[in-house]
Design an enzyme around this catalytic site. Structure first.
Site, PDB file in Angstrom:
ATOM      1  N   HIS A   1     -15.521 -19.160  -5.856  1.00  0.00           N
ATOM      2  CA  HIS A   1     -15.366 -17.807  -5.339  1.00  0.00           C
ATOM      3  C   HIS A   1     -15.420 -17.770  -3.811  1.00  0.00           C
ATOM      4  O   HIS A   1     -16.156 -18.525  -3.173  1.00  0.00           O
ATOM      5  CB  HIS A   1     -16.444 -16.888  -5.922  1.00  0.00           C
ATOM      6  CG  HIS A   1     -17.852 -17.304  -5.615  1.00  0.00           C
ATOM      7  ND1 HIS A   1     -18.490 -16.986  -4.438  1.00  0.00           N
ATOM      8  CD2 HIS A   1     -18.753 -18.022  -6.331  1.00  0.00           C
ATOM      9  CE1 HIS A   1     -19.706 -17.464  -4.440  1.00  0.00           C
ATOM     10  NE2 HIS A   1     -19.898 -18.113  -5.575  1.00  0.00           N
ATOM     11  N   ASP A   2     -14.589 -16.914  -3.258  1.00  0.00           N
ATOM     12  CA  ASP A   2     -14.553 -16.634  -1.818  1.00  0.00           C
ATOM     13  C   ASP A   2     -14.068 -17.800  -0.967  1.00  0.00           C
ATOM     14  O   ASP A   2     -14.189 -17.766   0.258  1.00  0.00           O
ATOM     15  CB  ASP A   2     -15.929 -16.177  -1.303  1.00  0.00           C
ATOM     16  CG  ASP A   2     -16.440 -14.950  -2.031  1.00  0.00           C
ATOM     17  OD1 ASP A   2     -15.849 -13.879  -1.840  1.00  0.00           O
ATOM     18  OD2 ASP A   2     -17.418 -15.070  -2.800  1.00  0.00           O
TER      19      ASP A   2
ATOM     20  N   GLY B   1     -18.619 -22.125  -3.621  1.00  0.00           N
ATOM     21  CA  GLY B   1     -18.218 -20.845  -3.058  1.00  0.00           C
ATOM     22  C   GLY B   1     -18.181 -20.832  -1.542  1.00  0.00           C
ATOM     23  O   GLY B   1     -18.882 -21.582  -0.868  1.00  0.00           O
TER      24      GLY B   1
END
Length: 266
Positions: free
Chosen positions: A121-122, A139
């Site tokens: 994520h991100d 992440g």
């Protein structure tokens, strides 16, 4: 003749260009947008608020747009955005972002993401990034243009990998890799400038020489990092073909939050 296999599940509301091809037993979710010329292999799942550009090649059993592996996630409508002409091979996992960051995971254009790779994520990948098989990004990782992440490598959250750098296979990376640098090992250490990669991309001998000099200042001079930064600023202001590249090297080091990779104590 339909380009969507009869066994594929395309949820109502999905936006697919009419030229998109979807293989057997693939699932495409309601909030997905896919551009022209993209192909999706069999058994792949594309879900979440995911936007995919043109002419991407997605292999079999890929999992794209899944929920972030973050225990703070509370079903916010975060995104995954993928550019054009990327190759995403079998069993890759690409997750959406979180509201603790910018709310989106992004992948640029012309990337090559090999089998079993993971983009957490991100993360933000630039253009022409290569991730070899089983490369794993936690992440919030940022990967610059033309960077290479070797197979079986693991990258700690919030780490940055600079443009035109290379992380060797089976490496463990816990700090930033400056642009143009080769890193490898567990934990990853610097191993010089990525000379061959720079030559292939048209960097001049003078630019490569300037980057080698910058590398020596940081890693071979015995100076503290703060002392090295002062010499690097003088080098980047000297002019010449390598000036822009050295400036990028300096700017990256100056903005590092996790610190850059260093040689381990011997």
């Amino acid at each position: 003749m339909s380009k969507i296999h009869s066994t594929a599940i395309i949820e109502s509301g999905t936006q697919l260009d009419e030229s998109v091809e979807v293989g057997p037993y693939a699932v495409v979710g309601v909030d997905v947008v896919i551009g022209a010329g993209t192909t999706i292999g069999s058994h792949s799942v594309i879900e979440g608020h995911t936007t995919i550009g043109r002419e991407n090649r997605i292999g079999h059993y890929a999992s794209i747009g899944g929920r972030p592996q973050d225990m703070k996630y509370r079903d916010e409508p975060t995104k995954l955005v993928i550019g054009d002409r990327n190759t995403i091979r079998e069993f890759t996992t690409l997750h959406t972002g979180t509201v603790q960051d910018q709310g989106a995971t992004s992948i640029g254009d012309d990337c090559w993401i090999m089998a079993y790779a993971h983009v957490g994520h991100d993360c933000r990948l630039g253009n022409n990034v290569i991730m070899s098989s089983n490369a794993q990004l936690a992440g919030h990782v940022i990967v610059g243009n033309h960077a290479i992440v070797g197979g079986m490598s693991g990258v700690h959250q919030f780490v940055r990998i600079g443009a035109h750098s290379m992380l060797g296979g089976a490496s463990a990376l816990v700090q930033d890799v400056p642009p143009f640098v080769i890193a490898a090992g567990n934990k990853a250490e610097p191993h010089g400038i990525n000379v061959e990669g720079l030559r292939r991309r048209g960097f001049t001998p003078d630019a490569i020489s300037a980057l080698r000099q910058a590398y020596r200042i940081v890693y071979k001079s015995g100076l503290s990092l703060e002392e090295a930064k002062l010499q690097l600023k003088d080098l980047s202001a000297a002019g010449g073909e390598g000036d822009a590249s050295v400036k990028a090297f300096v700017d990256f080091i100056s903005t590092s939050q996790r610190g850059i990779i260093r040689y381990a104590a011997r």
